[in-house]
Design an enzyme around this catalytic site. Structure first.
Site, short mmCIF file in Angstrom:
data_model
loop_
_atom_site.label_atom_id
_atom_site.label_comp_id
_atom_site.label_asym_id
_atom_site.label_seq_id
_atom_site.Cartn_x
_atom_site.Cartn_y
_atom_site.Cartn_z
N SER A 13 44.38 48.61 43.94
CA SER A 13 44.59 49.16 45.29
C SER A 13 45.58 48.31 46.08
CB SER A 13 43.26 49.30 46.04
OG SER A 13 42.74 48.04 46.39
N ASN A 14 45.64 47.02 45.80
CA ASN A 14 46.64 46.19 46.50
C ASN A 14 48.06 46.53 46.05
OD1 ASN A 14 45.73 44.03 48.48
ND2 ASN A 14 44.15 43.87 46.89
N LYS A 88 42.83 36.43 35.71
CA LYS A 88 43.10 35.58 34.57
C LYS A 88 43.90 34.39 35.03
CE LYS A 88 44.06 36.16 29.94
NZ LYS A 88 44.72 36.76 28.81
N HIS A 106 43.50 36.50 47.86
CA HIS A 106 42.12 36.14 47.55
C HIS A 106 41.23 36.77 48.63
CE1 HIS A 106 38.94 33.66 45.88
NE2 HIS A 106 38.55 33.42 47.12
N ASP A 147 43.42 29.19 43.13
CA ASP A 147 43.26 29.34 44.59
C ASP A 147 43.62 28.09 45.38
OD1 ASP A 147 42.20 31.89 44.02
OD2 ASP A 147 40.17 31.07 43.86
N GLU A 176 43.14 43.33 53.36
CA GLU A 176 44.11 42.88 52.34
C GLU A 176 45.31 43.81 52.32
OE1 GLU A 176 42.57 42.04 48.37
OE2 GLU A 176 40.58 41.73 49.20
C1 GAR Z 1 40.99 42.27 45.61
O1 GAR Z 1 39.93 42.23 46.53
C2 GAR Z 1 41.57 40.87 45.43
O2 GAR Z 1 41.58 40.11 46.59
C3 GAR Z 1 40.60 40.31 44.44
O3 GAR Z 1 40.37 41.35 43.52
C4 GAR Z 1 40.46 42.59 44.20
C5 GAR Z 1 41.40 43.47 43.43
O4 GAR Z 1 41.39 44.77 43.96
N1 GAR Z 1 41.13 39.13 43.80
C6 GAR Z 1 40.41 38.10 43.42
O5 GAR Z 1 39.19 38.04 43.55
C7 GAR Z 1 41.19 36.96 42.79
N2 GAR Z 1 40.47 35.73 42.86
P1 GAR Z 1 42.54 45.81 43.63
O6 GAR Z 1 42.69 45.85 42.11
O7 GAR Z 1 42.02 47.11 44.15
O8 GAR Z 1 43.80 45.35 44.30
#
Ligand code: GAR
Length: 191
Positions: A13-14, A88, A106, A147, A176
């Site tokens: 989604s990001n 990863k 994050h 991180d 985000e």
């Molecule tokens: C997001 O919330 C991102 O911040 C998190 O995974 C999700 C991915 O969502 N990332 C972490 O936790 C990394 N440490 P998405 O696939 O819908 O973008």
């Protein structure tokens, strides 16, 4: 134009939000490549459906995963490497090659709610357990450790009474989506 390559492991989604910001004209960039370590990741379907180059690269598909990632990034003439839900640890050669031009998002405050094992709902559960009044996503530079790179942007999200990890995750995710493209525009796009 700034060429972004995105690494993501799942839903994406990001990546979709970055694509939408580019399409709206809010982020003056091009999504050049989408890479996932999971063959079934929705983000690969998303990219392919929009004519974006996609690649599935993992330790299973490539004996030297780091070299394959570097080749793909170089073929895409990547300016900035964007990690968006990439679950990863990045090969150190990739970290070195993109030092200063690799970023991650994050879903919580750093450094307090980061590090090994702190991803997805684990972050939101820890935030609730700690009784924070406020959480929110952090965009930071990528370094060799999880991180740990310098923070480039943070968006406060109030914790509400009755929040569960899931309700909090949904509000943080919406934040985000509005934060990531703005940070990329601020840091990497020259006006
Ligand atoms: C997001 O919330 C991102 O911040 C998190 O995974 C999700 C991915 O969502 N990332 C972490 O936790 C990394 N440490 P998405 O696939 O819908 O973008």
């Amino acid at each position: 134009m700034l060429r972004l390559s995105a690494f993501a492991s799942g839903r994406g989604s990001n990546v979709a939000a970055l694509h939408a910001a580019i399409t709206r004209g809010d982020l003056n960039a091009e999504l050049a490549l989408v890479v996932s370590n999971n063959s079934g990741a929705k983000v690969l379907e998303f990219g392919a459906a929009r004519g974006i180059a996609t690649a599935h690269i993992s330790g299973k598909t490539h004996a030297d995963e780091g070299a394959a990632l570097l080749d793909a990034l170089s073929d895409a003439r990547t300016d900035v490497l964007v990690l968006a839900g990439y679950m990863k640890k990045l090969d150190p050669r990739v970290v070195d090659a993109y030092r200063g031009r690799a970023v991650n998002i994050h879903p919580g405050p750093l450094p307090e709610f980061g590090g090994r094992g702190m991803f997805g709902l684990h972050v939101h559960s820890a935030v609730l357990a700690a009784g924070l009044a406020e959480t929110g996503p952090t965009v930071h530079r990528v370094t060799a450790d999880y991180d740990e790179g310098a923070t480039l942007g943070f968006r406060p999200v109030p914790v509400q009474a009755g929040d569960t990890p899931e309700t909090l995750a949904a509000r943080v995710l919406a934040a985000e989506h509005d934060l990531y493209w703005r940070v990329l525009a601020d840091v990497f796009v020259t006006p």
